[in-house]
Enzyme design. Structure first.
Site, PDB file in Angstrom:
ATOM      1  N   HIS A 145       0.644  -1.322   0.009  1.00 47.70           N
ATOM      2  CA  HIS A 145       0.068  -0.005  -0.029  1.00 47.70           C
ATOM      3  C   HIS A 145       0.991   1.275  -0.042  1.00 47.70           C
ATOM      4  O   HIS A 145       0.431   2.511  -0.312  1.00 47.70           O
ATOM      5  CB  HIS A 145      -0.868   0.139   1.208  1.00 47.70           C
ATOM      6  CG  HIS A 145      -2.176   0.489   0.912  1.00 47.70           C
ATOM      7  ND1 HIS A 145      -2.493   1.768   0.142  1.00 47.70           N
ATOM      8  CD2 HIS A 145      -3.646   0.308   1.126  1.00 47.70           C
ATOM      9  CE1 HIS A 145      -3.738   2.231   0.038  1.00 47.70           C
ATOM     10  NE2 HIS A 145      -4.490   1.112   0.662  1.00 47.70           N
ATOM     11  N   SER A 146       2.052   1.226   0.196  1.00 51.18           N
ATOM     12  CA  SER A 146       2.970   2.295   0.386  1.00 51.18           C
ATOM     13  C   SER A 146       3.124   2.869  -1.121  1.00 51.18           C
ATOM     14  O   SER A 146       3.739   3.882  -1.373  1.00 51.18           O
ATOM     15  CB  SER A 146       4.372   1.918   0.845  1.00 51.18           C
ATOM     16  OG  SER A 146       4.915   0.959   0.351  1.00 51.18           O
TER      17      SER A 146
END
Length: 478
Positions: A145-146
């Site tokens: 998700h980064s």
């Protein structure tokens, strides 16, 4: 190796505050999406397509490194990437698979629960040439998700089947409000007053949640202090027309209907669970006494268009893309209602308040300020406490209005789950043309029967739709 060392000497970019939270050891977050294809998947075309699109984004050719010179702050470090190492094509004999749908569930869940290798770029794609009940072959992507908004990237990599050179057209909910009314200044003042007052109230509730207010213990909630457990991912496809029927008849937004379905489905599921217990316990844990809330991610960067992201991949242009998101805490109406439409009405009433609140933006600013002053560990502890005091995560994504193709593979559906935080239940609704894909990610040690929960969500939609039809027929007869 020499190329990699040379690449690492190039410009290094720090992670955004939310991305830094996602890479912290105790708050692991990934996006897993499932693509159903109408034809057999050509892995070579997938690899070539990724080389021409994703790999041109700096984060897809970078790894995350903790910079000792900046007190261990996470930064993006460019590296050389061999796309073939990130695309997996398992050797599967379809004749050995007795239940392809169950095989897909197990395979997807295994991908989701396998930690990502932080020593290389944080993405992977899997090609499964197996026929399921809904598709001829399957593609499964996994992004840390980064990296940013995975669904926007997916649609920016796709094209319309009707026009292979055109990007998908997605629904929009934003409206332009005119300002030629003579009472505009008065209306504007009253609106701002409501915004300030509502924001204050919602932030006060968030503070209570952070300090001590925890959801009622139900069969949907894990134990206090639970870490991210193994999750099972399932999805079910329903008709978008049914959702639109409820939306248009009740004059609401699609998101209101999704939340109404969720409230009705959870009430139905918990009602069955409490009904299996003895009368004394049932009375104590009745639905009327249940506090149940969900966290909802809010995109704070609504101006990023799919075309901007596509141009960034193909032309090297710049656009704002990443994790500029906030969170709101949404109280769910989990009650035993005689009128099933009340679940949808309650959802709209609560969402209308949330829409005029600046809760998500203020909380994002608070996280950014706290991380700058106190560091990731404090922010991680605060965020985990909010998630552990609530029951579930909810989101929905309005996808393309018509069928699209992904690297020349026509798709029949898109499913996705963002696995974040310690909650035992994550619900995502994703629209695709005339379909809605309900995605559940559950901790089976807490919720051992996710298919029953999914059935209750679908049956709730059917009951709401039937109730509307009956009332509509009654009005026509009168």
């Amino acid at each position: 190796m020499a190329r990699e060392k040379q690449a690492e000497k190039t410009v290094m970019e720090p992670l955004s505050p939310v991305s830094r939270l996602f890479v912290s050891p105790g708050f692991y977050g990934v996006i897993v999406f499932t693509l159903g294809f109408k034809t057999r998947c050509n892995s070579s075309a997938i690899v070539e397509g990724i080389k021409n699109t994703w790999i041109k984004l700096p984060r897809f050719s970078s790894k995350v490194v903790m910079d000792d010179k900046k007190n261990g702050e996470a930064i993006w470090v460019p590296v050389s990437v061999r796309v073939e190492d990130h695309v997996s094509v398992p050797d599967i004999d379809p004749s050995d698979i007795t239940d392809p749908d169950q095989f897909l569930e197990n395979y997807t869940s295994n991908i989701a629960n396998t930690p990502m290798d932080m020593s290389r770029p944080l993405w992977e794609f899997h090609v499964l040439n197996i026929k399921t009940s809904n598709a001829e072959s399957i593609g499964i992507g996994k992004f840390h998700h980064s990296l940013g908004d995975g669904m926007s990237l997916l649609y920016a990599s796709s094209r319309k089947i009707s026009d292979p050179n055109a990007l998908p057209t997605t629904a929009t909910t934003r409206k332009q409000v005119g300002s030629n009314d003579s009472w505009w200044l008065v209306a504007r003042f009253w609106f701002m007053t409501r915004v300030i007052f509502t924001t204050f109230i919602e932030l006060f509730k968030s503070l209570l949640t952070l300090c001590y207010m925890r959801d009622t213990k139900t069969p949907l909630m894990g134990k206090p202090g639970d870490r991210n457990g193994p999750r099972k991912i399932i999805h079910r496809i329903i008709s978008f027309d049914d959702v639109k029927f409820v939306k248009n008849t009740m004059k609401m937004k699609v998101n209101d209907v999704f939340l109404g379905i969720t409230q009705a489905g959870l009430s139905r599921y918990l009602g069955k669970k409490y009904g299996d217990e003895d009368p004394a316990t049932r009375k104590k844990k009745s639905l009327e006494e249940t506090r149940l809330r969900g966290t909802i991610a809010v995109n704070l960067r609504p101006d990023t268009k799919i075309k901007d992201l596509a141009d960034m991949m193909t032309k090297g242009s710049k656009c704002r893309w990443g994790n500029f998101i906030g969170v709101v805490i949404f109280p769910l109406w989990v009650k035993s209602e005689d009128d099933p439409l009340e679940y949808v009405r309650r959802a709209k009433a609560t969402m209308d308040k949330k829409k005029i609140s600046m809760e998500a933006l203020v909380l994002y600013g608070f996280i950014k300020f706290t991380m700058k002053i106190f560091g990731e560990k404090v922010v991680e502890a605060i965020t985990r406490r909010v998630f552990s005091h609530t029951t579930l995560t909810f989101s929905n994504v309005l996808g393309p209005n018509e069928d699209i193709s992904f690297f020349e593979h026509p798709m029949c559906y898109v499913g996705a789950s963002a696995l974040i935080g310690p909650q035992a239940l994550i619900i995502h609704y994703v629209s695709y043309a005339d379909k809605i894909v309900i995605n559940l990610a559950v901790d089976t040690t807490v919720i051992p029967d996710p298919h029953q929960l999914c059935d209750d969500l679908i049956e709730s939609l059917d009951i709401i739709k039937l109730s509307l039809k009956k009332k509509g027929l009654h009005k026509m007869e009168v």
